[in-house]
Design an enzyme around this catalytic site. Sequence first.
Site, PDB file in Angstrom:
ATOM      1  N   TYR A 111      63.585 -17.171  65.836  1.00  0.00           N
ATOM      2  CA  TYR A 111      64.262 -18.072  64.912  1.00  0.00           C
ATOM      3  C   TYR A 111      64.798 -19.235  65.734  1.00  0.00           C
ATOM      4  O   TYR A 111      65.373 -19.028  66.809  1.00  0.00           O
ATOM      5  CB  TYR A 111      65.420 -17.345  64.224  1.00  0.00           C
ATOM      6  CG  TYR A 111      66.304 -18.251  63.406  1.00  0.00           C
ATOM      7  CD1 TYR A 111      66.027 -18.495  62.067  1.00  0.00           C
ATOM      8  CD2 TYR A 111      67.408 -18.869  63.980  1.00  0.00           C
ATOM      9  CE1 TYR A 111      66.828 -19.339  61.322  1.00  0.00           C
ATOM     10  CE2 TYR A 111      68.217 -19.719  63.235  1.00  0.00           C
ATOM     11  CZ  TYR A 111      67.916 -19.944  61.910  1.00  0.00           C
ATOM     12  OH  TYR A 111      68.698 -20.787  61.171  1.00  0.00           O
ATOM     13  N   GLU A 199      64.961 -26.144  60.678  1.00  0.00           N
ATOM     14  CA  GLU A 199      64.950 -24.691  60.850  1.00  0.00           C
ATOM     15  C   GLU A 199      63.498 -24.247  60.961  1.00  0.00           C
ATOM     16  O   GLU A 199      62.718 -24.468  60.030  1.00  0.00           O
ATOM     17  CB  GLU A 199      65.620 -24.015  59.651  1.00  0.00           C
ATOM     18  CG  GLU A 199      65.788 -22.528  59.846  1.00  0.00           C
ATOM     19  CD  GLU A 199      66.410 -21.873  58.619  1.00  0.00           C
ATOM     20  OE1 GLU A 199      67.557 -21.439  58.706  1.00  0.00           O
ATOM     21  OE2 GLU A 199      65.731 -21.812  57.584  1.00  0.00           O
TER      22      GLU A 199
END
Length: 396
Positions: A111, A199
């Site tokens: 992530y 993101e």
Amino acid sequence: MNLYEYQAKELLIKYNLPVLKGYLCNNLIDVEQFISSCNIKNGPWVIKCQIQAGGRARSGGVCIVHNTTDILSFSTKWLGNSLITYQTTDTGELVNSILIEPSVKIIQELYLSILIDRDESQIICMASTQGGTNIENIVQKTPDLIHKITINPLVGIYPYQGRILACKLGLSGVKINQFAKIVVDATHMLLKNDLMLIEINPLAVTDNDQFFCLDAKIISDHNAIFRQSELLNICAINKTYNTLPDNQWDSINYVPLDGNIGCMVNGAGLAMATMDVIKSLGGMPANFLDIGGNANKECIMSSFYMILKDTKVKAILVNIFGGIVCCDLVADSIITVLSAYNATYIPVVVRLEGNNAALGTNRLIDSKLNVVVTNNLVYAIQQIVTAVKLNNANIN
Ligand code: ADP
Ligand code: MG
């Protein structure tokens, strides 16, 4: 402004971030074209509904497909329908397009996000080894698995900061520098484009130690969009303009009316005169729209799109008497929006006169779009009134 995944990936590519080559389909004809052009031996493929919310995989909106039948049935199921995920409202979000990408063998899903911390006036870069579809739970249950570095926006990022983050994730060997480069490039992208959030989840590591940004969410700063033409061009490739308020540009004077001929004109006096002539020749204007004397490309594109998305508009008349505003800029803006929305269904007549009129006229002709171009106002309005009448006759 939120970007769709495929728009976000276009921006990532411009900053050398590793993205798989995808194929965007807006309708079943595009899907058929993909199927006929692809070598199915290159599969399997990952097929993804394009909405501006995450959580798609858990709701069936992302799927691995091994054959063309599955590609077609997934597309038939989702295109034009709503996808409900835990991040959408109860009614879900309409799927206007789907993205098809090669499926890669994932060893690890990381992530990575970069965002602005307004309280601290810093940029924060967060990363975790626990990327993928379950990141929200990880943040809540095991926050220590999320690693952070802060970046001073005035100084910018240094590669060593990326390497520190890589080491916190336990990456080793060549992966440290590969990961650091991704962090550096993504931070440059955030700063250059006035983004509020990038993101990348997952940032996948494949079986041959390659990194790929498999999903990307980007939110831009709406207040800075006026200086981000690159971003606007990317967003013009689809319906993201829906998220912009119509009165975003102070210079635009827009008043909706009851008719069906959309009008885009420069100058309030000319706009009123145009409406008079439309009425006297038997037509009804759908709006008054003065783009102002000094409109830039984004403002013209926004104005034109505002008319295009008005469902009562059956034809569009553009009347420009170029003074400060250049006719070629108006032509380019019209071409960008019509091409981006594939808006071949609507008759468009453009009257260009004055500053760079010949250049603008040639651009529109060369674009091969179905646009009537003239320097004669009365002829332009006759054409548009006739087009609407023909349109109505066909419908009846
Ligand atoms: P969402 O976050 O909306 O559910 P993603 O694009 O992140 O959608 O996809 C969900 C999951 O699907 C990813 O975490 C990854 O495991 C898998 N995935 C996505 N794209 C690919 C791809 N090109 N190849 C292999 N797996 C993929
Ligand atoms: Mg994701």
